[in-house]
Design an enzyme around this catalytic site. Structure first.
Site, PDB file in Angstrom:
ATOM      1  N   ALA A  80     -33.812  76.881  94.452  1.00 21.64           N
ATOM      2  CA  ALA A  80     -33.869  77.772  95.603  1.00 21.64           C
ATOM      3  C   ALA A  80     -32.365  77.453  96.484  1.00 21.64           C
ATOM      4  O   ALA A  80     -31.980  76.499  96.822  1.00 21.64           O
ATOM      5  CB  ALA A  80     -34.827  77.865  96.459  1.00 21.64           C
ATOM      6  N   GLY A 123     -36.131  75.390  92.148  1.00 23.74           N
ATOM      7  CA  GLY A 123     -36.818  76.744  91.563  1.00 23.74           C
ATOM      8  C   GLY A 123     -36.225  77.095  90.166  1.00 23.74           C
ATOM      9  O   GLY A 123     -36.554  78.046  89.670  1.00 23.74           O
ATOM     10  N   GLU A 126     -38.346  75.931  87.697  1.00 26.09           N
ATOM     11  CA  GLU A 126     -39.469  76.664  87.966  1.00 26.09           C
ATOM     12  C   GLU A 126     -39.412  78.007  87.322  1.00 26.09           C
ATOM     13  O   GLU A 126     -40.476  78.689  86.593  1.00 26.09           O
ATOM     14  CB  GLU A 126     -40.085  76.842  89.515  1.00 26.09           C
ATOM     15  CG  GLU A 126     -40.634  75.531  89.763  1.00 26.09           C
ATOM     16  CD  GLU A 126     -40.583  75.332  91.395  1.00 26.09           C
ATOM     17  OE1 GLU A 126     -39.674  75.695  92.038  1.00 26.09           O
ATOM     18  OE2 GLU A 126     -41.691  74.953  91.900  1.00 26.09           O
ATOM     19  N   GLU A 146     -37.027  68.462  94.767  1.00 32.53           N
ATOM     20  CA  GLU A 146     -37.226  69.042  96.131  1.00 32.53           C
ATOM     21  C   GLU A 146     -37.769  67.786  97.095  1.00 32.53           C
ATOM     22  O   GLU A 146     -37.717  67.794  98.067  1.00 32.53           O
ATOM     23  CB  GLU A 146     -38.554  69.806  95.964  1.00 32.53           C
ATOM     24  CG  GLU A 146     -38.501  71.242  95.317  1.00 32.53           C
ATOM     25  CD  GLU A 146     -38.338  71.306  94.039  1.00 32.53           C
ATOM     26  OE1 GLU A 146     -38.278  70.167  93.422  1.00 32.53           O
ATOM     27  OE2 GLU A 146     -38.366  72.632  93.391  1.00 32.53           O
TER      28      GLU A 146
HETATM   29  N1  DAK Z   1     -28.691  75.877  97.241  1.00 30.47           N
HETATM   30  C1  DAK Z   1     -27.566  76.362  98.017  1.00 30.47           C
HETATM   31  N2  DAK Z   1     -26.310  75.886  97.392  1.00 30.47           N
HETATM   32  C2  DAK Z   1     -26.207  75.138  96.216  1.00 30.47           C
HETATM   33  C3  DAK Z   1     -27.310  74.833  95.815  1.00 30.47           C
HETATM   34  C4  DAK Z   1     -28.732  75.030  96.055  1.00 30.47           C
HETATM   35  N3  DAK Z   1     -29.820  74.624  95.654  1.00 30.47           N
HETATM   36  N4  DAK Z   1     -27.010  73.948  94.634  1.00 30.47           N
HETATM   37  C5  DAK Z   1     -25.647  74.161  94.596  1.00 30.47           C
HETATM   38  N5  DAK Z   1     -25.206  74.639  95.628  1.00 30.47           N
HETATM   39  C6  DAK Z   1     -23.628  75.027  96.211  1.00 30.47           C
HETATM   40  C7  DAK Z   1     -23.006  73.873  96.677  1.00 30.47           C
HETATM   41  O1  DAK Z   1     -23.618  73.728  97.905  1.00 30.47           O
HETATM   42  C8  DAK Z   1     -21.664  74.044  96.398  1.00 30.47           C
HETATM   43  O2  DAK Z   1     -21.328  75.011  97.453  1.00 30.47           O
HETATM   44  P1  DAK Z   1     -19.874  74.664  98.254  1.00 30.47           P
HETATM   45  O3  DAK Z   1     -19.896  73.386  98.826  1.00 30.47           O
HETATM   46  O4  DAK Z   1     -18.849  74.760  97.311  1.00 30.47           O
HETATM   47  O5  DAK Z   1     -19.661  75.851  99.311  1.00 30.47           O
HETATM   48  C9  DAK Z   1     -21.423  74.530  95.015  1.00 30.47           C
HETATM   49  O6  DAK Z   1     -22.904  75.259  94.934  1.00 30.47           O
HETATM   50  C10 DAK Z   1     -21.303  73.657  94.076  1.00 30.47           C
HETATM   51  O7  DAK Z   1     -22.335  72.419  93.878  1.00 30.47           O
HETATM   52  P2  DAK Z   1     -21.487  71.101  93.887  1.00 30.47           P
HETATM   53  O8  DAK Z   1     -20.316  70.827  94.567  1.00 30.47           O
HETATM   54  O9  DAK Z   1     -22.930  70.359  94.625  1.00 30.47           O
HETATM   55  O10 DAK Z   1     -21.673  70.919  92.282  1.00 30.47           O
HETATM   56  P3  DAK Z   1     -21.867  69.535  91.776  1.00 30.47           P
HETATM   57  O11 DAK Z   1     -21.396  69.755  90.167  1.00 30.47           O
HETATM   58  O12 DAK Z   1     -21.003  68.559  92.439  1.00 30.47           O
HETATM   59  O13 DAK Z   1     -23.165  69.142  91.634  1.00 30.47           O
HETATM   60  C11 DAK Z   1     -25.826  69.651  91.600  1.00 30.47           C
HETATM   61  C12 DAK Z   1     -24.402  70.045  91.018  1.00 30.47           C
HETATM   62  C13 DAK Z   1     -26.455  70.699  91.040  1.00 30.47           C
HETATM   63  C14 DAK Z   1     -26.184  68.260  90.980  1.00 30.47           C
HETATM   64  C15 DAK Z   1     -25.826  69.805  93.188  1.00 30.47           C
HETATM   65  O14 DAK Z   1     -25.143  71.085  93.435  1.00 30.47           O
HETATM   66  C16 DAK Z   1     -27.200  69.827  93.674  1.00 30.47           C
HETATM   67  O15 DAK Z   1     -27.701  68.626  94.005  1.00 30.47           O
HETATM   68  N6  DAK Z   1     -27.522  70.973  94.143  1.00 30.47           N
HETATM   69  C17 DAK Z   1     -29.011  71.042  94.851  1.00 30.47           C
HETATM   70  C18 DAK Z   1     -30.238  70.870  93.802  1.00 30.47           C
HETATM   71  C19 DAK Z   1     -31.428  70.943  94.322  1.00 30.47           C
HETATM   72  O16 DAK Z   1     -31.466  70.250  95.104  1.00 30.47           O
HETATM   73  N7  DAK Z   1     -32.091  71.878  93.985  1.00 30.47           N
HETATM   74  C20 DAK Z   1     -33.520  72.161  94.412  1.00 30.47           C
HETATM   75  C21 DAK Z   1     -33.413  72.925  95.634  1.00 30.47           C
HETATM   76  S1  DAK Z   1     -34.930  73.193  96.484  1.00 30.47           S
HETATM   77  C22 DAK Z   1     -40.792  77.838  98.257  1.00 30.47           C
HETATM   78  C23 DAK Z   1     -40.712  77.656  96.808  1.00 30.47           C
HETATM   79  C24 DAK Z   1     -39.735  77.102  96.228  1.00 30.47           C
HETATM   80  C25 DAK Z   1     -38.848  76.338  96.828  1.00 30.47           C
HETATM   81  C26 DAK Z   1     -38.749  76.276  97.911  1.00 30.47           C
HETATM   82  C27 DAK Z   1     -39.713  76.815  98.861  1.00 30.47           C
HETATM   83  N8  DAK Z   1     -41.596  78.373  99.178  1.00 30.47           N
HETATM   84  C28 DAK Z   1     -42.707  78.856  98.279  1.00 30.47           C
HETATM   85  C29 DAK Z   1     -41.475  78.505 100.400  1.00 30.47           C
HETATM   86  C30 DAK Z   1     -37.804  75.766  96.011  1.00 30.47           C
HETATM   87  C31 DAK Z   1     -36.901  74.861  96.255  1.00 30.47           C
HETATM   88  C32 DAK Z   1     -35.682  74.126  95.631  1.00 30.47           C
HETATM   89  O17 DAK Z   1     -35.450  74.872  94.570  1.00 30.47           O
END
Ligand code: DAK
Length: 272
Positions: A80, A123, A126, A146
Site C-alpha cells: 500500500a 498489500g 495480499e 507492515e
Molecule cells: N509506498 C510508497 N512509495 C513506495 C513504496 C510504498 N509501499 N515502496 C516503494 N516506494 C517508492 C520509494 O519511496 C521510492 O520513491 P522515491 O524516493 O524515488 O520518490 C521508489 O518507490 C523506489 O523505491 P526504493 O528507492 O526504495 O527502491 P529500492 O529498490 O531501493 O527498494 C523496496 C525497494 C521494495 C525494498 C523498498 O522500496 C521498500 O522497502 N518499500 C516499502 C515496502 C513496504 O514496507 N511495503 C509495505 C507497505 S504497508 C490497510 C490495509 C492494508 C495496508 C494498510 C492499511 N487498511 C485496511 C487500513 C497495507 C499496508 C502495506 O502494504
C-alpha cells in the site's frame, strides 16, 4: 469489450484514461498491469478506484475467460502507498473502510491469475494472494513488512498467508517483516508455480489462455468449490462439491465435453 484490444482507458468511459493501470485483452484473456513505476506500483487509492471497476467490467464480459493481474519486472507491488496513508487517523480509516474494496477482487467469478515478478510486499503480497492461481517469476520476492511500519497486514495477509503457508511460516514472515524468494514461496505453498524470469509474461499468457479455453460454468464451479474448502468442514465441503458436480450434468457444456471426448474432437463450449 472486444478481443485483441490494448487499452489504457476504461472502454465504458473512454474520456477518462486510467492513470495507474493498463488493461489489455488478447483473445479470451484480459490482463491488468499495475503501472506506477516510480513508486514500485505502490497501491494508492487511485489504483483501487481504477482496478476494481476495470476487473468487475471484465468479469461481466462473457468473452473473457481469465483475468491476469500483473506488475513490472521489478515490482508486482511494493505494498500500500505508505506516503499516502501515513497521516490517516482512527476512527476515520475505519469509518471509510480504508482499502476494504480490495476484497471485491476475491469475489470475481472469472478465474483470476496473479503473476508476480520482483517485489510483492505488504498489500502487494495480499493482492497476489487474491488470485485463484498465483504465478511467480524466479525474481519474485514476497513479504509482509507492515510490522516494520508499526502496523499489521490489513488486506487479508494474516488470514490468507496463514491458510497458504501455515502458522509458523506466516508468523515468521509477519513478525520479522523479512522477504522470501520464489523458491521458498513455492516450497511453502504460497505460489502455484515458479517460472523462469525470461519469457515470464509470455508463459503467464499461455497459462491464462489454457484456463480461458475451458467451460466457464465448470471454471466457476471449480473455483467456488476450492474456495469452499476454506469456509466449511470437510464433510460439508464434500457434500457441496457433490451438489455442484451433479448440477453440472444439467449444462450444455457437460454434454459437449463428454461428446467431444467420445468423438475424438475438441469441445466447443457454450458456457452454459
Ligand atoms: N509506498 C510508497 N512509495 C513506495 C513504496 C510504498 N509501499 N515502496 C516503494 N516506494 C517508492 C520509494 O519511496 C521510492 O520513491 P522515491 O524516493 O524515488 O520518490 C521508489 O518507490 C523506489 O523505491 P526504493 O528507492 O526504495 O527502491 P529500492 O529498490 O531501493 O527498494 C523496496 C525497494 C521494495 C525494498 C523498498 O522500496 C521498500 O522497502 N518499500 C516499502 C515496502 C513496504 O514496507 N511495503 C509495505 C507497505 S504497508 C490497510 C490495509 C492494508 C495496508 C494498510 C492499511 N487498511 C485496511 C487500513 C497495507 C499496508 C502495506 O502494504
Amino acid at each position: 469489450m472486444t478481443s485483441n484490444t490494448q487499452t489504457s482507458f476504461d472502454p465504458a468511459n473512454p474520456d477518462k484514461p486510467y492513470e495507474t493501470i493498463q488493461v489489455a485483452v488478447e483473445g479470451a484473456v484480459a490482463t491488468i498491469t499495475l503501472d506506477r513505476p516510480k513508486a514500485l506500483n505502490a497501491l494508492n487509492s487511485q489504483v483501487l478506484a481504477e482496478i476494481v471497476p476495470a476487473a468487475e467490467a471484465l468479469d461481466a464480459d462473457p468473452a473473457i475467460g481469465a483475468i491476469v493481474i500483473t506488475g513490472s519486472e521489478k515490482a508486482f507491488a511494493a505494498g500500500a502507498d505508505i506516503k499516502e496513508m501515513k497521516d490517516e487517523v482512527y476512527p476515520e480509516v475505519a469509518e471509510k473502510r480504508l482499502f476494504a474494496d480490495w476484497e471485491k477482487l476475491a469475489q470475481l467469478k472469472t478465474p483470476l491469475i496473479t503473476a508476480v515478478s520482483g517485489f510483492a510486499l505488504g498489500g502487494g503480497c495480499e493482492v497476489a494472494m487474491l488470485g485463484d492461481i498465483l504465478l511467480a517469476s524466479e525474481s519474485a520476492k514476497f513479504g509482509q513488512p507492515e510490522i516494520t511500519l508499526g502496523i499489521i497486514p490489513g488486506m487479508g495477509g494474516t488470514q490468507r498467508l496463514t491458510r497458504a503457508v501455515g502458522k509458523y511460516k506466516a508468523m515468521d514472515l509477519i513478525l520479522t517483516g523479512r522477504m522470501m524468494d520464489a523458491e521458498e514461496a513455492e516450497r511453502s505453498g504460497l505460489v502455484s508455480r515458479v517460472l523462469p524470469a525470461e519469457g515470464f509474461a509470455e508463459e503467464v499468457q499461455k497459462i491464462a489462455a489454457k484456463v480461458a479455453s475451458m467451460s466457464q460454468v465448470a471454471l466457476a464451479a471449480a473455483t467456488e468449490m476450492v474456495d469452499e474448502a476454506y469456509r466449511s468442514t470437510l464433510e460439508d465441503g464434500v457434500e457441496a462439491e457433490r451438489q455442484q458436480f451433479w448440477r453440472l450434468f444439467d449444462t450444455a457444456d457437460q454434454k459437449e465435453g463428454m461428446a467431444a471426448f467420445a468423438e475424438k474432437r475438441k469441445p466447443e463450449w457454450q458456457h452454459r
